[in-house]
Write a protein that holds these residues in place. Sequence first.
Motif, mmCIF file in Angstrom:
data_model
loop_
_atom_site.group_PDB
_atom_site.id
_atom_site.type_symbol
_atom_site.label_atom_id
_atom_site.label_comp_id
_atom_site.label_asym_id
_atom_site.label_seq_id
_atom_site.Cartn_x
_atom_site.Cartn_y
_atom_site.Cartn_z
ATOM 1 N N GLY A 7 15.557 21.073 -56.484
ATOM 2 C CA GLY A 7 14.501 21.231 -56.691
ATOM 3 C C GLY A 7 13.225 20.359 -56.973
ATOM 4 N N ALA A 8 13.646 19.318 -55.859
ATOM 5 C CA ALA A 8 13.599 17.511 -56.163
ATOM 6 C C ALA A 8 12.213 18.119 -55.152
ATOM 7 N N THR A 9 11.141 17.707 -55.462
ATOM 8 C CA THR A 9 9.452 17.862 -54.313
ATOM 9 C C THR A 9 8.799 16.901 -53.757
ATOM 10 N N TRP A 10 8.634 16.178 -52.911
ATOM 11 C CA TRP A 10 7.505 15.184 -52.116
ATOM 12 C C TRP A 10 5.971 14.998 -53.148
ATOM 13 N N ASP A 11 5.293 16.483 -53.181
ATOM 14 C CA ASP A 11 4.202 16.639 -53.686
ATOM 15 C C ASP A 11 4.094 15.585 -54.833
ATOM 16 N N ILE A 12 5.354 16.414 -56.260
ATOM 17 C CA ILE A 12 5.028 15.476 -57.336
ATOM 18 C C ILE A 12 5.680 13.859 -56.836
ATOM 19 N N GLN A 51 9.758 3.389 -57.955
ATOM 20 C CA GLN A 51 10.356 1.751 -57.555
ATOM 21 C C GLN A 51 11.239 2.363 -56.591
ATOM 22 N N ASN A 52 12.121 3.067 -57.385
ATOM 23 C CA ASN A 52 13.523 3.588 -56.243
ATOM 24 C C ASN A 52 13.069 4.476 -55.542
ATOM 25 N N PHE A 53 12.361 5.870 -55.470
ATOM 26 C CA PHE A 53 11.982 6.177 -54.325
ATOM 27 C C PHE A 53 10.841 5.999 -53.931
ATOM 28 N N ARG A 54 9.606 4.511 -53.860
ATOM 29 C CA ARG A 54 9.606 3.368 -52.476
ATOM 30 C C ARG A 54 10.916 3.137 -51.583
ATOM 31 N N LYS A 55 11.725 2.527 -52.318
ATOM 32 C CA LYS A 55 12.299 1.612 -51.564
ATOM 33 C C LYS A 55 13.306 2.674 -50.831
ATOM 34 N N LEU A 56 13.093 3.887 -51.021
ATOM 35 C CA LEU A 56 14.464 4.626 -49.862
ATOM 36 C C LEU A 56 13.051 4.553 -48.919
ATOM 37 N N ILE A 57 11.735 5.426 -49.126
ATOM 38 C CA ILE A 57 10.985 5.743 -47.765
ATOM 39 C C ILE A 57 10.564 4.578 -46.815
ATOM 40 N N ALA A 58 10.406 2.702 -47.659
ATOM 41 C CA ALA A 58 9.764 1.502 -47.399
ATOM 42 C C ALA A 58 11.266 1.225 -46.185
ATOM 43 N N GLU A 59 12.110 1.351 -46.686
ATOM 44 C CA GLU A 59 13.746 0.305 -46.300
ATOM 45 C C GLU A 59 14.642 2.025 -45.784
ATOM 46 N N GLY A 60 14.291 2.803 -45.916
ATOM 47 C CA GLY A 60 14.922 3.793 -45.073
ATOM 48 C C GLY A 60 14.731 4.651 -44.252
ATOM 49 N N ALA A 61 15.356 6.284 -44.594
ATOM 50 C CA ALA A 61 14.211 7.377 -43.400
ATOM 51 C C ALA A 61 13.985 8.123 -44.893
ATOM 52 N N ALA A 62 13.195 9.421 -44.312
ATOM 53 C CA ALA A 62 12.894 9.969 -45.935
ATOM 54 C C ALA A 62 11.929 10.894 -44.990
ATOM 55 N N GLY A 63 11.744 12.290 -45.806
ATOM 56 C CA GLY A 63 10.577 13.033 -44.701
ATOM 57 C C GLY A 63 11.372 14.667 -45.803
ATOM 58 N N SER A 64 10.459 15.542 -45.449
ATOM 59 C CA SER A 64 10.821 16.596 -45.434
ATOM 60 C C SER A 64 12.068 17.624 -45.433
ATOM 61 N N MET A 65 12.543 18.225 -45.851
ATOM 62 C CA MET A 65 13.536 18.706 -45.514
ATOM 63 C C MET A 65 13.839 20.555 -45.868
ATOM 64 N N LYS A 66 14.051 21.392 -44.509
ATOM 65 C CA LYS A 66 13.297 22.788 -44.744
ATOM 66 C C LYS A 66 14.909 23.629 -45.512
#
Length: 625
Positions: free
Chosen positions: A194-199, A211-226
Amino acid sequence: MKLNEKIILSVSSWTFIALLFSWWMLFYISYNRNFQDYMVFSLWIVLGFWGLGLILSLFWLGLIGGLSLLIKPLKAYIGKWYILSSASAISIYLSARILSAQGVMNLVSGKSILWYVATFFIGIVVISAALSLYKRVNLNFRQYAIIFLLSFLVLLTVVPPVFGPNKAEKANVNPEAISRLDTGIKVYFLGLDGATWDIIDSYLLEKQQGQNFRKLIAEGAAGSMKSLQTEVLPMTMLYGMGAMSPSIWETMATGLHETDHNIFDFSALELPGMSSYIPLTLGLSSMRDNLINSTNHRGMRIWEILDSNGIQSLIVRWLTTWPVDSFDNSIIVSERFHLRQSYSVFPYSLEDSLPPFKKTPAVELSDRFDCLFSYTGKVSYSEIINNDPVYAREPLAMRIAFESYSVDKYYENLSHELLDRENPRFFAWYTRGLDNVQHMTWEFFQPEHFDKRPNEEEIKRLGCIIPGYYDYCDEAVGNFISRLDDKTILIVASDHGGQAQFIPYADFLETVMGKDDVTERSGVHHIDGVIAMYGPYIKQGYEIKNASVKDIAPTILYLMGFPVARDMIGKVITEAIEDDFLEKYPIRHIDTYGAPAHATDFASMGDSEIEDEIKDRLKALGYIR
């Protein structure tokens, strides 16, 4: 027309629509491969539609008769009840197909009602044309009855075997036939239901948390998934995507379509005379008694593929892993281990060596969810709920929030304990609590989306549960990041997102259906979930744009050097992987990984008390009735 002719015309309409309805359902799941079960199911559907036709016939007869007392010209139409009844049959079928094809799962929305009206008038046109043809052919009642009976028998027995899909059962694949490349990669997979990027964006990142979600975004690849949308309309869902979590997570584990892996829902429909279940959501509580479990799946899961090739996996709490089959190399902790049900962990000897489940102390909950309460001593959940006037008004939401966090934290701690003992090549941990609290407490988190706005005290005292749970998930992600080495890739993903629920005509539905069925669940699913990939050979700071839950299994298998099966419906998420890795290890394919062996004979695995407890939770969350 004589009364017997009107009856046979009405019955024939409902019968034909019943057959179309059963074909739609059973062709979708390729269930006609078992002719006996197909026949039994179809006959039950026909009987059900006959009963529905009788009810609607009496309804139209009574409605027109009543109105004719006020509007005299309508008296002439009392005898036309069979046209309206037959039109209703066509409308039910057409509207269900249209709503399913368009993904409109809110059965009481304005768009749905518009389709009901449109298809009803289509039904009147079709029935009127059929009636005109009947009069021109000039058949007598006996001739028509004989033609109807013969047509019914032909349609029932000939159409599905000849024209319906009939997928053959998959054979087991010899592991020696699978060519594997040694990429040296290990994979950790964290499933946040149920996780959503909006929140995450608005309540963690904007407030300099997460801070760990920020780490995944900055140092990895992240985005929405259908996520997925099922093609069979789920009749129990007033609002949502139309695909249930067990089906989505099974697709993520196997890469297969739900008609191939055979997991559709939390529970199954069983009808007398059938040898196996029907995975449909018809909302018939008396016929939805059996919960789906791992014996129902017929697609090879990631860890089953790895295990058959001598590679160890550690799987903790993945949905529908109970009862746990035997493995050569792997450790599986099912979603029912905290309940200590039989066959809930493998190796089976682990049951005695792992710590038992204990509810999280209230003092820890007060630290996690700082708006709830401030208790420092020992106090039970019941005391907290019963002695607080705000919580006493929402006992179900509070109980689910408390217990969800306790269970999630237990399995997280269990994962770390097992990772300290073992060094698996593939590890997966699943958390369900986030989805649970979103279902139950969204109205306090974003009250502006609801007509029935909670009072300010409730918002103040309960509005922190969802943000607090995201904060916990961020912390859990960080705990697993700390375990990664330079050969381990971390994938964080959800099966769908979440959003506030809006139900038109909520007051009316609450009166008719009861509050528990309509307005208790203030959060629902959204088609966009999350995905983040982090570690060696993963692009840094890259936004993933074209990912789907269908891609998880192909991607994990590829990263670990395995070919992708052609019967998988997804693809490798190449956009997130560095070009050097893709060039060194080109994507290869195999026809199929076959079917699981299901080697263990699970005797006396049921426990009625545990089954009832699980059903109560699923009912509270709106998944079953």
